[in-house]
Design a protein around this motif. Structure first.
Motif, PDB file in Angstrom:
ATOM      1  N   CYS A   1     -17.578  36.065 115.119  1.00 11.63           N
ATOM      2  CA  CYS A   1     -17.265  36.761 116.368  1.00 11.63           C
ATOM      3  C   CYS A   1     -17.964  38.110 116.428  1.00 11.63           C
ATOM      4  CB  CYS A   1     -15.763  36.952 116.499  1.00 11.63           C
ATOM      5  SG  CYS A   1     -14.921  35.434 116.871  1.00 11.63           S
ATOM      6  N   SER A   2     -18.019  38.806 115.272  1.00 14.98           N
ATOM      7  CA  SER A   2     -18.620  40.133 115.309  1.00 14.98           C
ATOM      8  C   SER A   2     -20.096  40.039 115.667  1.00 14.98           C
ATOM      9  CB  SER A   2     -18.423  40.838 113.972  1.00 14.98           C
ATOM     10  OG  SER A   2     -19.137  40.179 112.965  1.00 14.98           O
ATOM     11  N   PHE A   3     -20.788  39.000 115.165  1.00 16.12           N
ATOM     12  CA  PHE A   3     -22.213  38.874 115.493  1.00 16.12           C
ATOM     13  C   PHE A   3     -22.414  38.332 116.899  1.00 16.12           C
ATOM     14  CE2 PHE A   3     -22.851  39.097 110.918  1.00 16.12           C
ATOM     15  CZ  PHE A   3     -23.950  39.920 110.872  1.00 16.12           C
ATOM     16  N   ALA A   4     -21.575  37.365 117.283  1.00 13.81           N
ATOM     17  CA  ALA A   4     -21.799  36.655 118.550  1.00 13.81           C
ATOM     18  C   ALA A   4     -21.746  37.610 119.735  1.00 13.81           C
ATOM     19  CB  ALA A   4     -20.767  35.552 118.716  1.00 13.81           C
TER      20      ALA A   4
ATOM     21  N   GLN B   1     -17.850  43.421 106.444  1.00  8.02           N
ATOM     22  CA  GLN B   1     -19.030  43.496 107.264  1.00  8.02           C
ATOM     23  C   GLN B   1     -18.668  43.291 108.731  1.00  8.02           C
ATOM     24  OE1 GLN B   1     -20.712  40.058 107.938  1.00  8.02           O
ATOM     25  NE2 GLN B   1     -22.842  40.589 107.573  1.00  8.02           N
ATOM     26  N   ALA B   2     -17.721  42.377 108.988  1.00  2.74           N
ATOM     27  CA  ALA B   2     -17.310  42.143 110.373  1.00  2.74           C
ATOM     28  C   ALA B   2     -16.784  43.438 110.983  1.00  2.74           C
ATOM     29  CB  ALA B   2     -16.240  41.061 110.437  1.00  2.74           C
TER      30      ALA B   2
ATOM     31  N   VAL C   1     -20.420  48.590 115.563  1.00  5.45           N
ATOM     32  CA  VAL C   1     -21.739  48.712 116.182  1.00  5.45           C
ATOM     33  C   VAL C   1     -21.716  48.052 117.563  1.00  5.45           C
ATOM     34  CG1 VAL C   1     -24.162  48.080 115.986  1.00  5.45           C
ATOM     35  CG2 VAL C   1     -22.900  48.794 113.972  1.00  5.45           C
ATOM     36  N   THR C   2     -21.081  46.877 117.660  1.00  4.31           N
ATOM     37  CA  THR C   2     -21.070  46.173 118.941  1.00  4.31           C
ATOM     38  C   THR C   2     -20.298  46.961 119.995  1.00  4.31           C
ATOM     39  OG1 THR C   2     -21.088  44.128 117.693  1.00  4.31           O
ATOM     40  CG2 THR C   2     -20.607  43.960 120.011  1.00  4.31           C
ATOM     41  N   VAL C   3     -19.121  47.463 119.623  1.00  2.00           N
ATOM     42  CA  VAL C   3     -18.348  48.228 120.607  1.00  2.00           C
ATOM     43  C   VAL C   3     -19.130  49.457 121.044  1.00  2.00           C
ATOM     44  CG1 VAL C   3     -16.283  49.624 120.919  1.00  2.00           C
ATOM     45  CG2 VAL C   3     -16.105  47.392 119.896  1.00  2.00           C
TER      46      VAL C   3
END
Lengths: 100, 341, 186
Positions: free
Chosen positions: B87-90, B252-253, B259-261
């Motif tokens: 989910c974190s990467f997607a 890592q997630a 980073v994503t947020v």
């Protein structure tokens, strides 16, 4: 390119699975999940028909079905919790008495 | 066509590795900033200024023994960290980080600096954010340990509560940009008033930005909202029973989520790649600067503010943040309706 | 289109496993897989908005609620007949009769499939999707416009429905004996 019929057959299969689940399972939570499967089978029909007719109405009905499903899940699970407190069981056969 | 396809594959690979590296870099930044704030030195031994410390950590984690509690649910125990990491990467797949470019004339038609251009990008981000709760809930349940379960329950209650404010803040931006596509939203923030004050949505909708970022911190389970792993009460919360690489995946997630947020906040409120004084050709540099600032802010906050109490957190989410975000959405909508944007 | 068959297979197999599982936690997770596949089918049907809403509402809200309840009740496994006999909720005679409704359900579901397949087979070749109509159904703006004009009354009613459901859920799930008042907090 799958046609409308393919989507309807898939939807019928899912609906039948949901129906079988309601009858076969002896667990209130799994029964509620089976109802969700049936609702989703119907949603698929709506979206497929909407696509075939080139109208967004199908998706809007899906939107309403999801809203109702959310309300149903909330109330249904609340009832399940209340029942579980009384009988320590999730089996619908544990709740056949008319009063306790 | 072929060159464009290759460029898109390169962008995909680049984003994936950039996220991996950024997680490692954030570990180093976190330690260094924490050290500065506490008047220590932080990592200095591994590599120059301790720069290789994250890699030392990773090597250590890889070579550790993988432990699984005997009473744990075997499948779900290993599925949970995978869900968290995926989910974190997607979520980053739909985040644009630069304008259209031909890579200095290398391609015959411009490509977007983005993995996938989806016209409902904002909703996709919201959907993936709502999926990431499963990683934590399953980790807590599958571990069959009371600390894990308590951490997971707290976390899911927290994430579901703050998701509402998160969504309301997103909606206020959608109303202003009149689009669900992140690229359109960024391009709506182009230009500046009087040549200096950028037309960013943070200027027009500061309350929305505050709500979004606060809810974002709660969504990523970072201090001061880091209840799921509150170490004084819950040992390590939902990942108490995890070791070695499955722990590394959770770790890592968490950083990739930050980073994503930050990237989404930059696109929605800070003008994405449009920055005054930075030419459009290197707009991604401005994007990087803004993300770095937000990430620094994350770390700064963690080492400055104490953790809330759990009831305070829920009361704040439901009684303050949600009403404010609904009022903000109403106000923004009314403003756009009557005065235009 | 290969994707249709992949998603259809995932949806059907996952749904079958949902009702074949004895552990509700696995059932809930398999249902997420099934709904994910349905969401993929919505994308194939040019309905990206419905696809994303499917994930947000079902996976993100409804099934989390189910998972919560399963975890909190901590009754992961379905009662067998022996459990029920021990709990004295059924007696031996009803236990023997229980196969009946189950067989009836399976028969009903099978009959339903056969009927539907028969009916659908008679309309062969119907309903090819018109590629030109893709844009008119995939636009979120169009959905919003219809939702807030033609369906505005229904939309308002759903908001009342949700409020009622929320109050109802709180009332139903509350413990009956009033808990001691929590200490005053600032």
């Amino acid at each position: 390119m799958p046609s409308l019929t393919d989507y309807l057959i898939l939807s019928a299969l899912l609906f039948a699975i949901g129906t079988a689940g309601v009858f076969v399972r002896r667990n209130l939570i799994t029964i509620l999940l089976s109802i969700e499967i049936m609702l989703n089978a119907v949603n698929l029909t709506f979206v497929a028909f909407g696509r075939a007719l080139g109208s967004v109405d199908g998706q809007i009905i899906v939107f309403f079905v999801m809203t109702v499903a959310a309300a149903e899940a909330a109330v249904g699970l609340a009832i399940v919790i209340a029942l579980f407190r009384h009988r320590e069981s999730l089996n619908p056969e544990a709740f056949t008495t008319l009063k306790w | 066509m072929n060159a464009v396809l290759i460029a898109e594959i390169v962008i995909l690979g680049f984003v994936f590795h950039a996220l991996l590296i950024s997680a490692a870099a954030m570990v180093w930044v976190e330690r260094k900033v924490a050290a500065w704030l506490q008047q220590r030195l932080g990592p200095i031994l591994v590599g120059p200024a301790g720069l290789l410390q994250p890699f030392a950590d990773i090597i250590k984690l890889i070579f550790k023994e993988e432990l699984r509690p005997a009473a744990a649910d075997k499948w779900l125990f290993y599925l949970a960290p995978a869900i968290s990491a995926t989910c974190s990467f997607a979520a980053f797949a739909v985040v644009p980080f630069g304008g259209e470019t031909t890579f200095m004339g290398l391609l015959d038609r411009p490509v977007k600096l983005q993995v996938a251009d989806v016209n409902v990008a904002v909703l996709v981000i919201f959907a993936i954010a709502s999926m990431s709760v499963y990683g934590i809930v399953l980790a807590g349940w599958a571990s069959n340990s009371k600390y894990s379960l308590l951490g997971a329950l707290r976390s899911s209650a927290q994430m579901i509560s703050y998701e509402l404010s998160y969504g309301m803040a997103l909606a206020s931006v959608l109303v202003m940009a009149n689009s669900l596509s992140l690229t359109d939203i960024v391009n709506a923030q182009e230009g500046a008033w009087l040549g200096v004050l950028p037309r960013w949505f943070v200027v027009l909708n500061p309350v929305g930005f505050l709500i979004f970022f606060t809810a974002g911190i709660a969504e990523t389970n970072r201090a001061p909202f880091d209840f799921p792993e509150a170490e004084q009460e819950l040992v390590a919360g939902y990942h108490t029973e995890y070791s070695s690489m499955s722990f590394a995946l959770f770790f890592q997630a968490e950083y990739v989520n930050m980073v994503t947020v930050s990237a989404v906040a930059t696109d929605l409120f800070l003008g994405g790649w449009h920055t005054p004084l930075i030419p459009a050709a290197i707009g991604w540099f401005g994007f990087l600067l803004k993300i770095s600032f937000l990430l620094f802010f994350y770390v700064w906050m963690r080492w400055t503010l104490p953790r809330y109490r759990y009831d305070q957190l829920m009361a704040f989410g439901w009684k303050v943040l949600l009403p404010v975000s609904v009022l903000n959405l109403l106000f923004v909508s009314a403003w756009v309706l009557y005065f235009g944007f | 289109m290969l994707l249709f068959y992949v998603f259809a297979l995932v949806a059907v197999v996952a749904s079958l496993l949902v009702i074949a599982q004895r552990n509700p936690v696995y059932s809930v997770l398999l249902l997420i897989a099934s709904f994910g596949a349905l969401s993929g089918l919505y994308v194939l049907l040019d309905a990206p908005f419905a696809a994303v809403i499917q994930i947000v509402v079902y996976a993100g809200a409804i099934l989390v609620l189910f998972l919560f309840v399963v975890m909190l009740l901590n009754a992961p496994h379905e009662d067998t007949d022996e459990d029920l006999l021990r709990l004295k909720t059924i007696n031996a005679a009803t236990s023997r009769l229980r196969g009946g409704p189950m067989l009836f359900g399976v028969a009903l579901a099978s009959l339903f499939i056969v009927e539907l397949l028969w009916a659908l087979n008679r309309v062969t070749g119907a309903g090819r999707f018109d590629p030109a109509a893709a844009d008119s159904v995939s636009s979120v703006a169009a959905i919003g416009r219809v939702l807030f004009t033609d369906y505005r009354f229904a939309f308002e009613v759903t908001s009342v429905l949700i409020l009622v459901a929320m109050v109802g859920a709180v009332v139903l799930a509350r413990r009956e004996e009033a808990a001691p008042a929590p200490p005053a907090r600032k």
